[in-house]
Structure formats: C-alpha cells, structure tokens
Design an enzyme around this catalytic site. Structure first.
Site, PDB file in Angstrom:
ATOM      1  N   VAL A 109      66.918  37.216  26.801  1.00 27.17           N
ATOM      2  CA  VAL A 109      65.789  37.465  25.911  1.00 27.17           C
ATOM      3  C   VAL A 109      64.793  38.409  26.581  1.00 27.17           C
ATOM      4  O   VAL A 109      64.406  38.193  27.730  1.00 27.17           O
ATOM      5  CB  VAL A 109      65.076  36.136  25.555  1.00 27.17           C
ATOM      6  CG1 VAL A 109      63.875  36.386  24.655  1.00 27.17           C
ATOM      7  CG2 VAL A 109      66.049  35.161  24.909  1.00 27.17           C
ATOM      8  N   CYS A 110      64.384  39.437  25.857  1.00 28.32           N
ATOM      9  CA  CYS A 110      63.379  40.376  26.347  1.00 28.32           C
ATOM     10  C   CYS A 110      62.044  40.020  25.703  1.00 28.32           C
ATOM     11  O   CYS A 110      61.781  40.369  24.554  1.00 28.32           O
ATOM     12  CB  CYS A 110      63.779  41.808  26.000  1.00 28.32           C
ATOM     13  SG  CYS A 110      62.611  43.021  26.631  1.00 28.32           S
ATOM     14  N   LEU A 111      61.271  39.265  26.437  1.00 29.70           N
ATOM     15  CA  LEU A 111      59.930  38.870  26.004  1.00 29.70           C
ATOM     16  C   LEU A 111      59.025  39.070  27.212  1.00 29.70           C
ATOM     17  O   LEU A 111      59.261  38.472  28.273  1.00 29.70           O
ATOM     18  CB  LEU A 111      59.940  37.401  25.544  1.00 29.70           C
ATOM     19  CG  LEU A 111      58.661  36.832  24.969  1.00 29.70           C
ATOM     20  CD1 LEU A 111      58.242  37.575  23.705  1.00 29.70           C
ATOM     21  CD2 LEU A 111      58.845  35.344  24.660  1.00 29.70           C
TER      22      LEU A 111
END
Length: 187
Positions: A109-111
């Site tokens: 996840v790219c957060l």
C-alpha cells in the site's frame, strides 16, 4: 553509557517478570490499547482480531466503500504493529487483489503516513481513515501500480470500467502477469 545501562536494566526487569510468570506490556502494546479505546470506525469499516482478542498487535481491517469506484467491494488490510509503535508505523498489506494505483498487485500500500510522513502522534485511526480515503479517491500522483495510475490519469472512464469488471471477478493481464480477481461485490 547511560542508554546501555538503562537497556540492561530494562532487560533484567523483563527477564525477572517473565520468570515470575508476569509479562510486561511493551510501549507499543500500551499505545495500541489507547488507540483502540479511542477508535471510531466509520460506516463500512470493520476490525477483526484474527489472532485472538489478546493479540492487539495483529489484526485485519475490512473496508467496504459505499461510494466511489470501489463501491460494493470488500477490501481486507492486514495490520502488523511492532513493539516500537508509535515510533514506527504499522506494516499494512492489502490481502484483496485489487486494481488500484496506490496498491500494487502484491498488496503493498502506498500511503504517505505509512512511510515518510509517519509521526508518533498519528494513530491507528489515522491509518484506517487514510485507507478508507484511498478506496474512495485513488491518487494517481503517487502510484505503486503505474499502469493503473496512467490509466486513471489518461482515461478515467476506462479505468472505472476495469475497476467494475475486476470487482465482479475474473482475470486481468497486467504487464506479463495474469491476475485473478475474486468477486468482491456484496449483496
């Protein structure tokens, strides 16, 4: 020298507590208890302690958007929180295969708050809110799945069609790899 002494003293205290059958909660566990007591789950978000209620450091969050492109889907995120939390962010992996610019096909996840923007004042609630927002409004500016991001930027309508198709299940070729999508549509 003082740090080394305090670490040795802390280790000795932990060994003594373990020998007496007592376990001392880590700072991360104490903070997790606080975070969970203050947790406010929004509509379409569920928390599951799949390792048992005693293990607060590993759990799953189910996000079920009721709006946006991913409406009707059920997305499961696996959280692993280290004992040094909140000084380092939780590790979050999306277990649901999803065509999304900010989630790669392996579930990473790219957060930003899970990486460079993490600060100890942030909470599990902040991360859950961020994941919920990603499912409502994908961000093509900071992608992990570059193909999905390009599609979102260049042809939003086609991107939405692909998302709807993958939510119903089936297969899709991404690069040289073919991925199978489980039907995610809830009744």
């Amino acid at each position: 020298m003082i740090k080394l002494f305090s670490l040795k003293q802390q280790k000795a205290e932990e060994e003594k507590a373990a020998a007496e059958g007592k376990t001392k909660a880590s700072a991360g566990q104490i903070r997790m208890q606080k975070d969970l007591s203050e947790l406010t789950l929004g509509k379409g978000v569920e928390l599951e302690f799949h390792m048992g209620a005693d293990n607060l450091m590993e759990f799953k969050v189910h996000v079920m958007p009721d709006d946006g492109m991913y409406k009707g889907g059920r997305f499961t995120f696996d959280f692993k929180v280290s004992p040094s939390y909140p000084h380092e962010p939780p590790k979050v992996l999306c277990e649901t295969t999803v065509y999304h610019p900010n989630i790669d096909m392996e579930g990473h996840v790219c957060l930003n708050i899970l990486r460079e923007d993490w600060k100890p004042v942030l909470t599990i609630n902040s991360v859950i809110y961020g994941l919920t927002f990603l499912m409502l409004e994908p961000n093509a500016d900071d992608p992990l799945n570059k193909e999905a991001a390009t599609m979102l930027e260049q042809n939003r309508k086609q991107f939405e069609q692909i998302v709807r198709r993958t939510l119903r299940g089936g297969q899709m070729k991404v690069g040289a790899q073919t991925y199978s999508f489980a039907s995610l549509v809830r009744d």
